[in-house]
Write a protein that holds these residues in place. Structure first.
Motif, mmCIF file in Angstrom:
data_model
loop_
_atom_site.group_PDB
_atom_site.id
_atom_site.type_symbol
_atom_site.label_atom_id
_atom_site.label_comp_id
_atom_site.label_asym_id
_atom_site.label_seq_id
_atom_site.Cartn_x
_atom_site.Cartn_y
_atom_site.Cartn_z
ATOM 1 N N MET A 18 -43.960 17.559 53.632
ATOM 2 C CA MET A 18 -42.730 17.840 54.377
ATOM 3 C C MET A 18 -41.648 18.335 53.418
ATOM 4 S SD MET A 18 -43.571 17.396 57.452
ATOM 5 C CE MET A 18 -43.524 16.420 58.924
ATOM 6 N N LYS A 30 -35.787 17.551 55.604
ATOM 7 C CA LYS A 30 -36.907 16.894 56.269
ATOM 8 C C LYS A 30 -36.521 16.332 57.631
ATOM 9 C CE LYS A 30 -38.279 13.991 53.148
ATOM 10 N NZ LYS A 30 -39.067 13.035 52.342
ATOM 11 N N ASN A 31 -35.298 15.871 57.797
ATOM 12 C CA ASN A 31 -34.887 15.319 59.091
ATOM 13 C C ASN A 31 -35.015 16.355 60.199
ATOM 14 O OD1 ASN A 31 -34.322 12.826 58.018
ATOM 15 N ND2 ASN A 31 -32.162 13.280 57.663
ATOM 16 N N TYR A 71 -38.681 16.470 61.019
ATOM 17 C CA TYR A 71 -39.143 15.269 61.718
ATOM 18 C C TYR A 71 -38.611 15.171 63.145
ATOM 19 C CZ TYR A 71 -41.460 13.231 57.674
ATOM 20 O OH TYR A 71 -42.322 12.991 56.645
ATOM 21 N N TRP A 84 -41.408 17.472 64.714
ATOM 22 C CA TRP A 84 -42.789 17.043 64.479
ATOM 23 C C TRP A 84 -42.754 15.669 63.819
ATOM 24 C CZ3 TRP A 84 -41.025 21.981 63.153
ATOM 25 C CH2 TRP A 84 -41.469 22.996 64.006
ATOM 26 N N PRO A 85 -43.304 14.650 64.468
ATOM 27 C CA PRO A 85 -43.155 13.277 63.984
ATOM 28 C C PRO A 85 -43.911 12.961 62.690
ATOM 29 C CG PRO A 85 -44.594 13.335 65.891
ATOM 30 C CD PRO A 85 -44.029 14.721 65.726
ATOM 31 N N HIS A 86 -44.908 13.796 62.352
ATOM 32 C CA HIS A 86 -45.680 13.546 61.135
ATOM 33 C C HIS A 86 -46.320 14.850 60.651
ATOM 34 C CE1 HIS A 86 -48.871 13.372 64.114
ATOM 35 N NE2 HIS A 86 -48.236 12.354 64.684
ATOM 36 N N ARG A 87 -46.845 14.775 59.474
ATOM 37 C CA ARG A 87 -47.432 15.948 58.820
ATOM 38 C C ARG A 87 -48.567 16.554 59.638
ATOM 39 N NH1 ARG A 87 -51.096 16.908 53.897
ATOM 40 N NH2 ARG A 87 -52.098 14.998 54.568
#
Length: 185
Positions: free
Chosen positions: A23, A34-35, A38, A41-44
């Motif tokens: 991220m 990164k915020n 996120y 998309w909640p995760h990689r």
């Protein structure tokens, strides 16, 4: 911003593979934080699959050679070209990472469910029925999914970087066409 993030993630996937895509790297490349990523998309894994979907958004043209055999070979050749391309390398990389990330497998299953490839194969089968080359029972989702399942197996189980045309021909002539023709009840 969403397009910039997807493009940055796609570039990271091309350059570093899924294992190297972080991220932080995507945020730097997209000139964001990164915020922001996120929030979308909640995760990689979700970002990786979304980036692949972004790359693969072109629809597969449905060939119309006049015969089921010709159409099936052409569609398999198109798929083989995609799977042996850099885009295909990314997909294979994502698939390989599923053993370590179960949520990635679920996302890829969802991706497979919304593909136009099954629709393309169902179209080929419907045309073959209209031409009298196949019985109506051949227009079935399991029959339509078989050629792509066999092609994926060549990549996944045999580790091929590209499937040779002789193998594609064998898949059509020795497995797919006999199945289609044998569907009459």
């Amino acid at each position: 911003m969403e397009q910039a993030i997807l493009q940055a993630a796609a570039e990271e996937l091309r350059e570093s593979g899924y294992a190297g895509m972080t991220m932080d790297k995507v945020a730097r490349r997209a000139a964001t934080n990164k915020n922001t990523i996120y929030r979308r998309w909640p995760h990689r894994a979700a970002l990786g699959v979304a980036a692949y979907r972004h790359l693969a958004k072109t629809k597969t043209p449905v060939p119309d050679t006049g015969t089921l055999r010709g159409d099936a070979l052409e569609l398999l050749r198109q798929a083989n070209k995609t799977w042996s391309s850099p885009q295909g390398t990314i997909l294979r990389d994502l698939l390989a990472a599923t053993s370590d990330e179960p949520q990635l497998l679920n996302l890829l299953r969802d991706l497979a469910g919304d593909t136009s490839m099954d629709t393309a194969w169902l179209t080929l089968l419907s045309r073959a029925v209209a031409r009298g080359e196949a019985p109506p029972e051949a227009v079935h989702p399991r029959v339509a999914s078989l050629p792509m399942t066999l092609l994926r197996a060549e990549y996944a189980l045999r580790g091929r970087p590209e499937v040779q045309d002789e193998i594609l021909t064998e898949l059509v002539d020795e497995v797919f066409l006999p199945l289609v023709r044998g569907r009459a009840r």
